[in-house]
Design an enzyme around this catalytic site. Sequence first.
Site, PDB file in Angstrom:
ATOM      1  N   ASP A 148       0.828  -1.197   0.000  1.00  0.00           N
ATOM      2  CA  ASP A 148       0.000   0.000   0.000  1.00  0.00           C
ATOM      3  C   ASP A 148       0.870   1.258   0.000  1.00  0.00           C
ATOM      4  O   ASP A 148       2.030   1.224   0.398  1.00  0.00           O
ATOM      5  CB  ASP A 148      -0.992   0.013   1.173  1.00  0.00           C
ATOM      6  CG  ASP A 148      -0.339  -0.281   2.509  1.00  0.00           C
ATOM      7  OD1 ASP A 148      -0.959  -0.971   3.319  1.00  0.00           O
ATOM      8  OD2 ASP A 148       0.800   0.183   2.738  1.00  0.00           O
TER       9      ASP A 148
ATOM     10  N   ASP B 189       1.104   5.268   1.033  1.00  0.00           N
ATOM     11  CA  ASP B 189       0.548   6.351   1.844  1.00  0.00           C
ATOM     12  C   ASP B 189       1.138   7.676   1.383  1.00  0.00           C
ATOM     13  O   ASP B 189       2.309   7.760   1.025  1.00  0.00           O
ATOM     14  CB  ASP B 189       0.887   6.133   3.325  1.00  0.00           C
ATOM     15  CG  ASP B 189       0.251   4.872   3.874  1.00  0.00           C
ATOM     16  OD1 ASP B 189      -0.789   4.449   3.326  1.00  0.00           O
ATOM     17  OD2 ASP B 189       0.792   4.281   4.829  1.00  0.00           O
TER      18      ASP B 189
ATOM     19  N   ASP C  85       7.174   6.435  13.969  1.00  0.00           N
ATOM     20  CA  ASP C  85       7.759   5.531  14.963  1.00  0.00           C
ATOM     21  C   ASP C  85       9.244   5.242  14.729  1.00  0.00           C
ATOM     22  O   ASP C  85      10.090   5.589  15.539  1.00  0.00           O
ATOM     23  CB  ASP C  85       6.927   4.243  15.106  1.00  0.00           C
ATOM     24  CG  ASP C  85       6.554   3.602  13.779  1.00  0.00           C
ATOM     25  OD1 ASP C  85       7.010   4.065  12.715  1.00  0.00           O
ATOM     26  OD2 ASP C  85       5.798   2.605  13.804  1.00  0.00           O
TER      27      ASP C  85
HETATM   28  P1  ATP Z   1       3.597  -2.153   6.419  1.00  0.00           P
HETATM   29  O1  ATP Z   1       2.523  -1.422   5.662  1.00  0.00           O
HETATM   30  O2  ATP Z   1       4.639  -2.776   5.604  1.00  0.00           O
HETATM   31  O3  ATP Z   1       3.043  -3.065   7.425  1.00  0.00           O
HETATM   32  P2  ATP Z   1       4.168   0.468   7.403  1.00  0.00           P
HETATM   33  O4  ATP Z   1       5.383   1.060   8.044  1.00  0.00           O
HETATM   34  O5  ATP Z   1       3.746   1.060   6.097  1.00  0.00           O
HETATM   35  O6  ATP Z   1       4.420  -1.077   7.298  1.00  0.00           O
HETATM   36  P3  ATP Z   1       1.587   1.280   8.300  1.00  0.00           P
HETATM   37  O7  ATP Z   1       0.776   0.785   9.433  1.00  0.00           O
HETATM   38  O8  ATP Z   1       1.079   1.155   6.923  1.00  0.00           O
HETATM   39  O9  ATP Z   1       2.986   0.553   8.428  1.00  0.00           O
HETATM   40  O10 ATP Z   1       1.920   2.792   8.645  1.00  0.00           O
HETATM   41  C1  ATP Z   1       2.388   3.729   7.695  1.00  0.00           C
HETATM   42  C2  ATP Z   1       3.352   4.715   8.346  1.00  0.00           C
HETATM   43  O11 ATP Z   1       2.688   5.435   9.378  1.00  0.00           O
HETATM   44  C3  ATP Z   1       4.548   4.077   9.034  1.00  0.00           C
HETATM   45  O12 ATP Z   1       5.600   3.811   8.132  1.00  0.00           O
HETATM   46  C4  ATP Z   1       4.918   5.127  10.054  1.00  0.00           C
HETATM   47  O13 ATP Z   1       5.634   6.188   9.470  1.00  0.00           O
HETATM   48  C5  ATP Z   1       3.572   5.658  10.475  1.00  0.00           C
HETATM   49  N1  ATP Z   1       3.037   4.907  11.630  1.00  0.00           N
HETATM   50  C6  ATP Z   1       2.232   3.841  11.605  1.00  0.00           C
HETATM   51  N2  ATP Z   1       1.921   3.418  12.835  1.00  0.00           N
HETATM   52  C7  ATP Z   1       2.534   4.259  13.682  1.00  0.00           C
HETATM   53  C8  ATP Z   1       2.596   4.374  15.099  1.00  0.00           C
HETATM   54  N3  ATP Z   1       1.945   3.509  15.870  1.00  0.00           N
HETATM   55  N4  ATP Z   1       3.317   5.380  15.620  1.00  0.00           N
HETATM   56  C9  ATP Z   1       3.955   6.268  14.826  1.00  0.00           C
HETATM   57  N5  ATP Z   1       3.951   6.209  13.503  1.00  0.00           N
HETATM   58  C10 ATP Z   1       3.253   5.225  12.910  1.00  0.00           C
HETATM   59 MG    MG Z   2       1.993   0.588   4.991  1.00  0.00          MG
END
Ligand code: ATP
Ligand code: MG
Length: 455
Positions: free
Chosen positions: A64, A66, A144
């Site tokens: 995905d 963002d 994070d």
């Molecule tokens: P994946 O989609 O591969 O599981 P991701 O890092 O993209 O990993 P997402 O949950 O899609 O995880 O979150 C997108 C982004 O939002 C993260 O990369 C991070 O920058 C931010 N983020 C997500 N969750 C948190 C959190 N709990 N605290 C702080 N920042 C967060």
């Molecule tokens: Mg993601």
Amino acid sequence: MNPEYRSDVSPAMRIIPREQHSISRKNISKAALRVLYRLHEAGFDAYLVGGAVRDLLLGGHPKDFDVATNATPDEVKGLFRNCRLIGRRFRLAHVVFGPEIIEVATFRGTGEEGGEGGDRHIVDGRIVRDNIWGSIEEDAVRRDFRVNALYYDIADFSVRDYVGGMQDLEDRSMRLIGDPEQRYREDPVRMLRAARLAAKLGFTIDHAAAAPFATLGNLLSEASPARLFDESLKLFLAGHGLKSFRMLEACGLLKFLFPATARALERGDEALRALVEQGLANTDARIAAGKSVTPAFLYAVLLWGEVRDQAHGWMAQGFDMNEAWQRAAVHVVAEQCQRVAIPRRFTFTMEEIWALQPRFEQIHRKRVFRLMSHPRFRAAFDFLLLRAHESPRMRELGEWWNHAQQLPPEMLAAALGGGGVPPASEHTVAATAPARKRRRRRKPAGRGKGDSGGA
Ligand code: ATP
Ligand code: MG
């Protein structure tokens, strides 16, 4: 790499120009590009951010994409017809293109510099609402992990690194932004994210980020069970479940998500470990092959040790087999759902898979056919195969049922005779030995599952 430094923006910020990083627009979804270009044309800043940038830089294919922008959710909505605003805790815009959704988030601020347009709410150090708009620098530091705070700028195709994420990608290390203890207190689920992302990416968790697990892991009990369910799906049903499981255990975090499973494994139940690891490996393989997976099967696997032991306990107290299994299932599910809110449609299937297990030991003509026509037979049979590690007898049972399914019904009926055991023949080679033994044990097995749980 020879990044340009822009001390006017942020002392630590690096801009990695387009020719010095590996991100190509070919690997960004068309939908995400459309959103980025549209925001840019309307005069807003627009960046790809988070996991997508991280995964693209690592050569992966993000699932995905963002987007982060200085446009407010209402301004985003004004630009896209296919847009809906969601979330109260964290308000953002979803731009919908058929099956694909692009999440567009407005830069979040700290509120300390008079940010406007929203609100931030903190209870006991936990962020329960985060809707203060801010600058990209502020947005970067509230993320994070440093590898999750890289921004791909659609204006010039450069990557912006405010917190040292490029270094961590090179070091293959998960480092938190800011003070680890404070960041975990704000949101304990970040501990699970550390373990999950390290497992998925093959990274190590930096010592400072891993050290608080032992003292702060129990904060996970305050996290919302619905959110933990979502997180558990990402851990175990996103293609790297086995690695996630091992990482969670190594981090000492499994016990906060699946207490009963962690307890059984800590007791040294090696048969259960083999079952769980094989179940996760099979799930990963199915996902890699593009096949469907059901969360119910995997949760049934994870909780099997506890449900089996409790069922045996109830039988030892004199409950009949069906009642004992039902009670055990209800207890185990209820305890688990206090942590991880597994939806009812899944717990129902889990209970069926468990309840069918003792019925595999009943090799009577009628019962064999009845079991085979049960809607949950396939899942329950796959589960039985995983139990081969419990005892040689379980392995033989698995082989018998595997063979039985391959026989035409008339032959199976003939083999089962008048309710007895299949005779030795070339068609029932695998079945013969275990079936004979089983016949002698039929009664106790019918009531009490015999020795199947003793491994
Ligand atoms: P994946 O989609 O591969 O599981 P991701 O890092 O993209 O990993 P997402 O949950 O899609 O995880 O979150 C997108 C982004 O939002 C993260 O990369 C991070 O920058 C931010 N983020 C997500 N969750 C948190 C959190 N709990 N605290 C702080 N920042 C967060
Ligand atoms: Mg993601």
